[in-house]
Design an enzyme around this catalytic site. Structure first.
Site, PDB file in Angstrom:
ATOM      1  N   ARG A 111       0.844  -1.185   0.000  1.00  0.00           N
ATOM      2  CA  ARG A 111       0.000   0.000   0.000  1.00  0.00           C
ATOM      3  C   ARG A 111       0.884   1.241   0.000  1.00  0.00           C
ATOM      4  O   ARG A 111       2.003   1.222   0.495  1.00  0.00           O
ATOM      5  CB  ARG A 111      -0.881   0.021   1.255  1.00  0.00           C
ATOM      6  CG  ARG A 111      -2.004  -0.994   1.235  1.00  0.00           C
ATOM      7  CD  ARG A 111      -2.953  -0.792   2.413  1.00  0.00           C
ATOM      8  NE  ARG A 111      -2.364  -1.179   3.682  1.00  0.00           N
ATOM      9  CZ  ARG A 111      -1.909  -0.344   4.588  1.00  0.00           C
ATOM     10  NH1 ARG A 111      -1.990   0.961   4.397  1.00  0.00           N
ATOM     11  NH2 ARG A 111      -1.393  -0.766   5.711  1.00  0.00           N
ATOM     12  N   TYR A 160      -0.978  -3.852  -7.252  1.00  0.00           N
ATOM     13  CA  TYR A 160      -0.800  -4.555  -5.980  1.00  0.00           C
ATOM     14  C   TYR A 160      -2.099  -4.585  -5.169  1.00  0.00           C
ATOM     15  O   TYR A 160      -2.790  -3.558  -5.043  1.00  0.00           O
ATOM     16  CB  TYR A 160       0.322  -3.911  -5.138  1.00  0.00           C
ATOM     17  CG  TYR A 160       0.305  -4.426  -3.736  1.00  0.00           C
ATOM     18  CD1 TYR A 160       0.855  -5.678  -3.454  1.00  0.00           C
ATOM     19  CD2 TYR A 160      -0.350  -3.750  -2.722  1.00  0.00           C
ATOM     20  CE1 TYR A 160       0.758  -6.208  -2.179  1.00  0.00           C
ATOM     21  CE2 TYR A 160      -0.447  -4.270  -1.449  1.00  0.00           C
ATOM     22  CZ  TYR A 160       0.116  -5.495  -1.185  1.00  0.00           C
ATOM     23  OH  TYR A 160       0.008  -6.034   0.070  1.00  0.00           O
ATOM     24  N   LYS A 167      -9.546  -2.247   1.704  1.00  0.00           N
ATOM     25  CA  LYS A 167      -9.239  -1.056   2.501  1.00  0.00           C
ATOM     26  C   LYS A 167     -10.022   0.167   1.993  1.00  0.00           C
ATOM     27  O   LYS A 167     -10.501   0.974   2.784  1.00  0.00           O
ATOM     28  CB  LYS A 167      -7.741  -0.769   2.459  1.00  0.00           C
ATOM     29  CG  LYS A 167      -6.866  -1.920   2.938  1.00  0.00           C
ATOM     30  CD  LYS A 167      -7.114  -2.281   4.368  1.00  0.00           C
ATOM     31  CE  LYS A 167      -6.058  -3.259   4.879  1.00  0.00           C
ATOM     32  NZ  LYS A 167      -6.307  -3.658   6.263  1.00  0.00           N
ATOM     33  N   HIS A 216     -10.972  -1.651  11.614  1.00  0.00           N
ATOM     34  CA  HIS A 216      -9.863  -2.513  11.192  1.00  0.00           C
ATOM     35  C   HIS A 216      -9.659  -3.584  12.264  1.00  0.00           C
ATOM     36  O   HIS A 216      -8.697  -3.545  13.022  1.00  0.00           O
ATOM     37  CB  HIS A 216      -8.612  -1.625  11.051  1.00  0.00           C
ATOM     38  CG  HIS A 216      -7.453  -2.275  10.386  1.00  0.00           C
ATOM     39  ND1 HIS A 216      -6.172  -1.791  10.504  1.00  0.00           N
ATOM     40  CD2 HIS A 216      -7.355  -3.356   9.582  1.00  0.00           C
ATOM     41  CE1 HIS A 216      -5.337  -2.541   9.807  1.00  0.00           C
ATOM     42  NE2 HIS A 216      -6.025  -3.503   9.244  1.00  0.00           N
ATOM     43  N   SER A 246      -0.931  -2.898  11.477  1.00  0.00           N
ATOM     44  CA  SER A 246      -0.388  -3.914  10.583  1.00  0.00           C
ATOM     45  C   SER A 246       0.875  -4.513  11.231  1.00  0.00           C
ATOM     46  O   SER A 246       1.582  -3.828  11.965  1.00  0.00           O
ATOM     47  CB  SER A 246      -0.015  -3.290   9.240  1.00  0.00           C
ATOM     48  OG  SER A 246      -1.130  -2.599   8.723  1.00  0.00           O
ATOM     49  N   CYS A 269       1.172  -6.897  13.548  1.00  0.00           N
ATOM     50  CA  CYS A 269       1.111  -7.265  14.964  1.00  0.00           C
ATOM     51  C   CYS A 269       0.467  -8.640  15.149  1.00  0.00           C
ATOM     52  O   CYS A 269       0.090  -9.014  16.246  1.00  0.00           O
ATOM     53  CB  CYS A 269       0.331  -6.230  15.762  1.00  0.00           C
ATOM     54  SG  CYS A 269       1.258  -4.724  16.097  1.00  0.00           S
ATOM     55  N   ASP A 306      -9.501  -9.162   9.446  1.00  0.00           N
ATOM     56  CA  ASP A 306      -9.007  -7.824   9.116  1.00  0.00           C
ATOM     57  C   ASP A 306     -10.035  -6.704   9.310  1.00  0.00           C
ATOM     58  O   ASP A 306      -9.670  -5.625   9.728  1.00  0.00           O
ATOM     59  CB  ASP A 306      -8.513  -7.810   7.658  1.00  0.00           C
ATOM     60  CG  ASP A 306      -7.626  -6.617   7.337  1.00  0.00           C
ATOM     61  OD1 ASP A 306      -6.795  -6.258   8.188  1.00  0.00           O
ATOM     62  OD2 ASP A 306      -7.760  -6.046   6.241  1.00  0.00           O
ATOM     63  N   ARG A 320       1.961 -12.212  -0.287  1.00  0.00           N
ATOM     64  CA  ARG A 320       0.613 -12.490   0.224  1.00  0.00           C
ATOM     65  C   ARG A 320       0.023 -13.785  -0.297  1.00  0.00           C
ATOM     66  O   ARG A 320       0.418 -14.289  -1.358  1.00  0.00           O
ATOM     67  CB  ARG A 320      -0.325 -11.354  -0.222  1.00  0.00           C
ATOM     68  CG  ARG A 320       0.051  -9.982   0.282  1.00  0.00           C
ATOM     69  CD  ARG A 320      -0.423  -9.775   1.687  1.00  0.00           C
ATOM     70  NE  ARG A 320      -0.001  -8.494   2.250  1.00  0.00           N
ATOM     71  CZ  ARG A 320      -0.683  -7.838   3.181  1.00  0.00           C
ATOM     72  NH1 ARG A 320      -1.801  -8.315   3.647  1.00  0.00           N
ATOM     73  NH2 ARG A 320      -0.216  -6.707   3.668  1.00  0.00           N
TER      74      ARG A 320
HETATM   75  C1  OXD Z   1      -2.832  -4.092   6.375  1.00  0.00           C
HETATM   76  C2  OXD Z   1      -3.364  -5.242   5.628  1.00  0.00           C
HETATM   77  O1  OXD Z   1      -1.814  -3.513   5.977  1.00  0.00           O
HETATM   78  O2  OXD Z   1      -4.326  -5.847   6.107  1.00  0.00           O
HETATM   79  O3  OXD Z   1      -3.430  -3.741   7.393  1.00  0.00           O
HETATM   80  O4  OXD Z   1      -2.847  -5.551   4.553  1.00  0.00           O
HETATM   81 MN    MN Z   2      -5.235  -4.833   7.717  1.00  0.00          MN
END
Ligand code: OXD
Ligand code: MN
Length: 597
Positions: free
Chosen positions: A72, A200, A209, A229, A251, A253, A280, A381
């Site tokens: 991102r 991406y 998102k 989130h 992100s 964690c 998520d 991913r």
């Molecule tokens: C993030 C994701 O960056 O879920 O939070 O990809």
């Molecule tokens: Mn996320």
């Protein structure tokens, strides 16, 4: 191909976008397996995706993005509201007309010689009260195939939409994958998302998102609900009872790991189970019948980080991606046509291609310089179906969602936050969310890294002014008669040598059980300056090696000095958020400071 709807709002918008981007043809995605299979074959024939070993990884494919397009891009993500103050100081802002002028130049003719795919999709179960519909136009088959996994796609979405104009318009064009002209833009006032020059996932799967967090958070404020989130998990007790928790972490964690955790042996033996509803995103609404907050996961799949996923860290995720999965930017093992990533196992392939498309073997890997030498990109991913997850909750497709007992915030803090604490009430809990933060840890040296404040883990995802978002949290508290209790956890406290003290992973369930016991008034706590902290003996450590009650005491201690130091950082952040910070948040901050003494 014939249109799949007569909806004049949809058709005129598509006409307009096609006139600008000038695709050779337009193809409607109907959600059928037949069409998906034809698209996979086409993408394989052009090299856009690679078909993997169908015996070992049935219906799995590999894709490599451009090297400059792997994550991102927050600095190129914009919220375009008429007034700048509606986007706030934390978001990048540009006026809608100005942004569109810029974008239209980039879009013009960008689909010449290409196909425009029309993807009608739903976030949430089609027809449910939670569901919101979107249409994404894209010139990428990779996007179509990912959207087929991550969202609910098909003609039934168009039927549910009928002749209404109430859908989110998404336009994505790959253009030249030019990083200098990459824009991920949101127009919340007109329900539009426009993305250009990226291929991406996070930038181009517009349901995730862009829609389910940024646009949805804006809609939630307007309509009286919340888009967060957050993962959603269910804990099943030995007596069969189930309780649900949502949790927000920045992100990196371990959200996906927590969402799919496997109970430690001792608790499993007693009959505890954990079920995953989402990893998520959570959409939350007040249920009129019982006055509780209910959550659904609006997605249909997981877009998980591959590196570090293994049989120990997250066996459920690993099993989820053994079929029907698209891997992006991982290592291609040429000997058996499968995939590999750092942290999968100790058995790296000898004959392989790295995420950049170059020959690679483990001798090229230098742990001190992972970014340049890893075989799989650190942000590589898997896109996998939620339905394939061994611990997916039976409530995953529930129309009314699951009742939330506890909301958990968390971050990566070396010293400041204890293992767990409970806020005094909803207002204080909202404050706890507003001061969330994560640190980069230099584990070996034990050094404390840079603090990034990430309120409610939503810093990159709030589609309006952060201060107004906090006010929405405070307002929602007054609208939920039986509100969840709000907690904060920190799995990442370190000792003086910088080693993590708490084992984490499945053992986190021990902390969740204390949280749920608090929600039912079944356990006492100690009142401290920051909130309610467990009595050490109330955290179940049965079967935990190396952890004694003294370790737990340590993990639960409130480090007043580091909290006082943190206050300065919080004040600076509040100042940055600016005028929209609710007075209530400043009152909570002052009260915390006073309690710390
Ligand atoms: C993030 C994701 O960056 O879920 O939070 O990809
Ligand atoms: Mn996320």
């Amino acid at each position: 191909m014939a249109n799949l709807t007569n909806n004049k709002f949809v058709l005129s918008w598509i006409d307009e976008m096609a006139a600008m981007t000038q695709p050779d043809k337009i193809v409607w995605i109907d959600g059928s397996e037949e069409q998906a299979e034809a698209l996979r074959a086409e993408a394989c024939s052009t090299g856009e995706i690679i078909k993997l070993n169908q015996e070992l990884l049935p219906n799995c494919y590999l894709h490599r993005t451009a090297i400059n397009d792997v994550a991102r891009v927050e600095d190129r993500t914009f919220i375009c509201t008429t007034k700048k103050e509606d986007a706030g100081n934390i978001n990048n802002w540009m006026a809608p007309a100005e942004m569109k002028e810029k974008l239209f130049k980039l879009y013009r003719g960008s689909m010449k010689g290409r196909t425009m795919y029309v993807i009608p999709y739903s976030m949430g179960v089609v027809g449910s009260d939670f569901a919101k519909y979107g249409i994404e136009l894209t010139d990428s088959i990779y996007v179509v195939l990912n959207m087929l996994i991550m969202t609910r796609v098909g003609t039934n979405v168009l039927e549910a939409l009928g002749d209404s104009a109430d859908y989110i318009k998404g336009l994505h064009a790959r253009a030249d994958i030019d990083a200098e002209n990459r824009y991920i833009t949101h127009f919340p006032e007109t329900n539009e998302i426009m993305s250009v020059n990226s291929g991406y996932g996070g930038n181009v799967l517009l349901g995730k998102k862009c829609f389910a967090l940024r646009i949805a958070s804006y809609l939630g404020r307007k309509e009286g609900w919340m888009a967060e989130h957050m993962l959603i998990l269910g804990v099943k007790y030995p007596n069969g009872e189930k309780k649900y928790i949502t949790a927000a972490f920045p992100s990196a964690c371990g959200k996906t790991n927590l969402a799919m955790l496997i109970p430690p042996k001792a608790l499993k033996a007693e009959g505890y189970e954990v079920e995953c509803v989402g990893d998520d995103i959570a959409w939350l609404r007040v249920n009129k019948e019982d006055g509780k907050l209910y959550a659904v996961n609006p997605e249909n799949g997981f877009f998980g980080v591959a590196p570090g996923t293994n049989e120990k860290s997250n066996p459920n995720a690993l099993h989820t991606c053994l079929r029907d999965t698209i891997f992006t930017n991982v290592v291609h093992d040429l000997d058996n046509n499968t995939v590999w990533w750092e942290g999968l196992n100790d058995n790296p392939p000898a004959n392989a291609i790295d995420w950049r498309g170059n020959p690679w073997d483990i001798s090229k890997y230098d742990k001190a310089n992972k970014a340049a030498t890893a075989g799989a990109h650190p942000n590589s991913r898997f896109t996998a179906l939620a339905a394939n997850c061994p611990c997916i909750s039976p409530e995953f497709n529930s129309l009314k969602g699951v009742p939330v007992s506890a909301i958990v915030f968390g971050g990566r803090r070396a010293k400041t936050a204890p293992l767990v604490y409970q806020s005094f009430n909803w207002q204080h809990g909202s404050f706890v969310g507003s001061i969330m933060a994560s640190e980069t840890t230099a584990a070996a040296a034990g050094a404390v890294g840079v603090v990034r404040r990430d309120p409610m883990a939503m810093r990159p995802f709030v589609g309006y002014n952060m201060g107004d978002y906090w006010q929405h949290w405070l307002d929602m508290g007054k609208k939920i008669p039986n509100a969840p209790k709000i907690f904060h956890v920190n799995w990442f406290r370190t000792d003086d040598e910088g080693h993590f003290i708490w084992p984490g992973f499945g053992d986190n369930l021990r902390v969740l059980l204390w949280i749920l016991a608090r929600c039912e008034d079944k356990v006492d706590a100690v009142e401290t300056a920051i909130g309610y902290v467990p009595k050490a003996e109330d955290i179940n450590i049965e079967g935990l090696e190396d952890i004694t009650i003294d370790t737990i005491r340590d993990l639960l201690s409130v480090d007043v000095a580091s909290w006082k130091a943190d206050i300065e950082n919080i004040k600076a952040f509040y100042a940055q958020v600016g005028e929209a910070v609710p007075a209530t948040m400043y009152e909570e901050l002052a009260a915390l400071e006073a309690r710390l003494g």
